[in-house]
Scaffold this active site. Structure first.
Site, mmCIF file in Angstrom:
data_model
loop_
_atom_site.group_PDB
_atom_site.id
_atom_site.type_symbol
_atom_site.label_atom_id
_atom_site.label_comp_id
_atom_site.label_asym_id
_atom_site.label_seq_id
_atom_site.Cartn_x
_atom_site.Cartn_y
_atom_site.Cartn_z
ATOM 1 C CG ASP A 1 5.193 -2.378 1.767
ATOM 2 O OD1 ASP A 1 5.414 -3.552 1.392
ATOM 3 O OD2 ASP A 1 4.804 -2.085 2.922
ATOM 4 C CE LYS B 1 6.039 -9.780 -0.414
ATOM 5 N NZ LYS B 1 6.088 -8.536 0.370
ATOM 6 C CD GLU C 1 8.624 -6.711 2.592
ATOM 7 O OE1 GLU C 1 8.437 -7.297 3.672
ATOM 8 O OE2 GLU C 1 8.089 -7.063 1.528
ATOM 9 C CG ASP D 1 7.994 -6.399 8.302
ATOM 10 O OD1 ASP D 1 6.781 -6.540 8.575
ATOM 11 O OD2 ASP D 1 8.385 -6.043 7.172
HETATM 12 P P1 ADP Z 1 1.949 -7.054 4.614
HETATM 13 O O1 ADP Z 1 3.286 -6.454 4.823
HETATM 14 O O2 ADP Z 1 1.983 -8.548 4.737
HETATM 15 O O3 ADP Z 1 1.253 -6.611 3.404
HETATM 16 P P2 ADP Z 1 0.827 -5.277 6.604
HETATM 17 O O4 ADP Z 1 2.050 -4.768 7.233
HETATM 18 O O5 ADP Z 1 0.005 -4.338 5.827
HETATM 19 O O6 ADP Z 1 1.042 -6.627 5.826
HETATM 20 O O7 ADP Z 1 -0.047 -5.915 7.766
HETATM 21 C C1 ADP Z 1 -1.231 -6.525 7.491
HETATM 22 C C2 ADP Z 1 -1.654 -7.307 8.699
HETATM 23 O O8 ADP Z 1 -1.779 -6.405 9.787
HETATM 24 C C3 ADP Z 1 -2.959 -8.006 8.506
HETATM 25 O O9 ADP Z 1 -2.894 -9.335 8.981
HETATM 26 C C4 ADP Z 1 -3.897 -7.167 9.354
HETATM 27 O O10 ADP Z 1 -4.970 -7.935 9.862
HETATM 28 C C5 ADP Z 1 -2.967 -6.731 10.457
HETATM 29 N N1 ADP Z 1 -3.475 -5.553 11.151
HETATM 30 C C6 ADP Z 1 -3.759 -4.340 10.619
HETATM 31 N N2 ADP Z 1 -4.241 -3.525 11.570
HETATM 32 C C7 ADP Z 1 -4.264 -4.244 12.731
HETATM 33 C C8 ADP Z 1 -4.684 -3.973 14.057
HETATM 34 N N3 ADP Z 1 -5.177 -2.801 14.406
HETATM 35 N N4 ADP Z 1 -4.534 -4.968 14.984
HETATM 36 C C9 ADP Z 1 -4.053 -6.164 14.652
HETATM 37 N N5 ADP Z 1 -3.650 -6.486 13.406
HETATM 38 C C10 ADP Z 1 -3.765 -5.538 12.455
HETATM 39 MG MG MG Z 2 4.920 -5.489 4.885
#
Ligand code: ADP
Ligand code: MG
Length: 623
Positions: free
Chosen positions: A25, A87, A186, A208
């Site tokens: 991912d 990205k 995804e 998502d």
């Molecule tokens: P991506 O797919 O874009 O890489 P992720 O699915 O890993 O992203 O999500 C990252 C986002 O999730 C970030 O903006 C992060 O701040 C948010 N995030 C992670 N944990 C929490 C939480 N406990 N509460 C709110 N937002 C969260």
């Molecule tokens: Mg993601």
């Protein structure tokens, strides 16, 4: 010397060779790698036990770089060399990025219509190279954990990624030394993670919301076969924007606009993110900031305030959900499950709003941060051949229609938006002019009727068409979109078999915002477009008629009496005048018919002449 073992025909072959394949991912914010071990797919940890790798690379100098949490920790110290959310720039033009992200602390370089790159302490880095550094970190982690080399990888991309963005992702993987088995959307990966576990049937919405992107996919699941009914979303909407509304709120509270520096800006962002995550479990969060002059500031952010700040953002995602349901031609009543994916779906208000929109509690049993990597890992294991009995088939859709330019700057759609891929479709075209020996194929993407309103993907030429009368050649143009969503186009003249083709690798891509804008424009302008299309069609017809009659008069004008020739010439002149001086569709149509009627006798005379010429010198009984 060791002997090679050969099994007897009919007897069981050598024991099944297990190959290691991983799912990756490659997220905007965080990246993960997962693999199937002992029948179960899990995300693989680094040496400290962390499975999440922040998608951050810091370039210190030509020899040194940091990837992941260390890089993120140094972001405040070294904002210009620490590349975050790269990205978002994949497959994007420099001009796009420079205007959309003007306030980022990076030195963007690159010709305006070329791909963007960033100048760092280690030289100029393209988003592809930065992504490759993230991918190779995960590759090394996987090889260390699994104790062997990898045979291949499935890499996930947002459903909305266009050709350029997908191609850049593949290039990054190649640069990292990974063999890409497939790019996988995804949300589809997330559905695999759930679908295979629970053998579901029905229509599933995958919501998502990550750090930088929002994707909604409507999937139909029947006996292990996934079909994507529709996709939608926004590649510039995610948790970063939640952070951003908090940053704006803080800047307003403290009146920081005149003293903002790259360091302070980064520090505000990181603290806003921490506050947001705190508010997932608590009702207030404290934000502490140190200004560049050493002054310390502190503020309390309540959950209620945060929720009022981000309601608009969440509503935007629901509008995209509604549109996708419409695209899939279903209502929320048809949805049997809603899958939550992405770290931002941890925000309680997101869960509440999604639940009330879809009228059912969403699935959250698989960690929303890991679910995409797990689905990709399962898919990789199958694609590499470790599960020969598996008949999992994946279908995805293309986000915007693919078409071809026809005379008059019109678009003929060949593959419609939301068609499931892989797909191949062909259509026949012909030549416009007598004796035309080449044809320009212009591939465009979009929903509008005019080429100028769509996005140009590529152009190529088919040469060597035998000279024939206009309309006699049959040129078959085939559009083929492979399982990764990449397009190839072939044009073939049928009588000779000569052909020419192209693999579309456009110089830069569209953002989801642009895709959404193009879709919106196509709806708003549908009526005007059709009217314009009908006008242009008549203009093209007028040109064709004018051209062929002038050629005929040049060759055989002497067949007509002078008065008749004058009438015909006058009518043609009037047609030309209408054509070039704003004649309406109706006027053009009427005059075309008039000229056509007037030239009937001329056509008959020419036909007689050519029949006589063909017959001259032959006896009647030979005919
Ligand atoms: P991506 O797919 O874009 O890489 P992720 O699915 O890993 O992203 O999500 C990252 C986002 O999730 C970030 O903006 C992060 O701040 C948010 N995030 C992670 N944990 C929490 C939480 N406990 N509460 C709110 N937002 C969260
Ligand atoms: Mg993601």
């Amino acid at each position: 010397m060791a002997l090679l073992q050969i099994s007897e025909p009919g007897q069981s072959t050598a024991p099944h060779q297990h190959k290691w394949a991983v799912g990756i991912d490659l997220g905007t914010t965080n990246s993960l790698v997962a693999a199937v071990r002992s029948g179960e797919c899990t995300t693989l940890p680094d040496e400290n036990g962390h499975v999440i790798l922040p998608s951050v690379v810091r370039y210190q100098n030509t020899d040194e770089k940091q990837v992941g949490a260390v890089a993120l920790a140094n972001a405040e110290l070294d904002p210009t060399n620490t590349l975050i959310s790269i990205k978002r720039f994949m497959g994007r033009a420099a001009s796009d990025v420079k205007s959309s992200y003007a306030d980022l602390p990076y030195q963007f370089v690159g010709d305006d219509d070329g791909l963007v790159a960033i100048d760092t302490a280690a030289g100029v880095k393209s988003p592809v190279e930065v992504s490759a550094d993230i991918l190779s970190t995960l590759k090394n982690r996987a090889e260390k954990t699994l104790g062997d080399e990898l045979s291949g990888a499935v890499i996930t991309v947002p459903a909305y990624f266009d050709d350029a963005q997908r191609q850049c992702t593949k290039d990054a993987a190649a640069l990292a030394g990974l063999n890409v088995l497939r790019l996988l959307n995804e949300p589809t990966a997330a559905a695999i993670a759930y679908g295979l576990d629970s053998q579901q049937q029905g229509v599933i919405a995958v919501y998502d919301l990550g750090g930088g992107t929002f994707d909604i996919s409507i999937l139909k699941l029947t006996k292990g076969v996934f079909e994507v009914l529709a996709t939608g979303g926004d590649s510039a909407l995610g948790g970063d924007d939640f952070d951003e509304v908090i940053v704006s709120w803080l800047r307003e509270q403290w009146d920081l606009d005149s003293i903002i520096s790259p360091r302070l800006s980064r520090s505000l962002k990181e603290n806003a993110k921490k506050a947001k995550q705190t508010l997932t479990d608590q009702s207030t969060a404290t934000v502490n900031i140190t200004l560049d002059n050493g002054t310390e500031l502190s503020a309390e952010l309540s959950k209620a305030t945060f929720e009022s700040l981000c309601t608009g953002l969440i509503n935007k995602t629901l509008i995209a959900c509604r549109r996708s349901l419409k695209d899939a031609d279903i209502t929320t009543d048809d949805i049997s499950e809603v899958v939550m994916v992405g770290g931002s779906t941890r925000v309680p208000l997101v869960r509440q709003k999604v639940e009330s929109f879809f009228k059912r509690p969403p699935l959250t049993s698989i960690n929303p941060d890991l679910v995409v990597a797990i689905g990709a890992g399962i898919q990789a294991d199958i694609l590499v051949g470790n599960k020969p009995d598996s008949d999992l088939v994946l279908l995805d859709v293309i986000p915007l229609s693919l078409g071809i330019e026809t005379m008059g700057g019109l678009v003929e759609k060949i593959i419609n938006r939301n068609t499931t891929i892989p797909v191949a479709k062909a259509q026949e075209f012909t030549t416009f002019k007598d004796g035309q020996t080449a044809m320009a194929v212009h591939i465009v993407q979009g929903e509008r009727e005019l080429v100028s309103d769509c996005r140009s993907l590529a152009k190529f030429e088919l040469r060597g068409i035998p000279a024939m009368a206009a309309g006699a050649a049959h040129i078959r143009v085939t559009y083929q979109v492979d399982a990764d969503g990449l397009l190839s186009v072939t044009a073939m003249e049928k009588s000779t078999g000569i052909q020419s083709s192209i693999q579309v690798k456009p110089s830069y891509g569209l953002s989801d915002g642009q895709i959404a804008d193009m879709l919106k424009a196509s709806m708003v302008n549908a009526k005007d477009d059709i009217r314009l299309r009908m006008l242009v069609e008549q203009q093209v017809e007028a040109d064709r008629l004018h051209e062929s009659l002038i050629a005929a008069i040049d060759a055989d004008g002497d067949l007509l009496a002078e008065a008749e020739l004058n009438t015909l010439s006058d009518a043609l002149a009037k047609l030309l005048d209408l054509r070039h001086h704003q004649g309406t569709e109706e006027q053009l149509k009427a005059q075309i018919k008039h000229v056509d009627d007037l030239s009937q006798n001329f056509a008959a005379l020419r036909m007689d002449k050519s029949v006589n010429a063909a017959l001259s010198g032959q006896k009647v009984d030979e005919v």
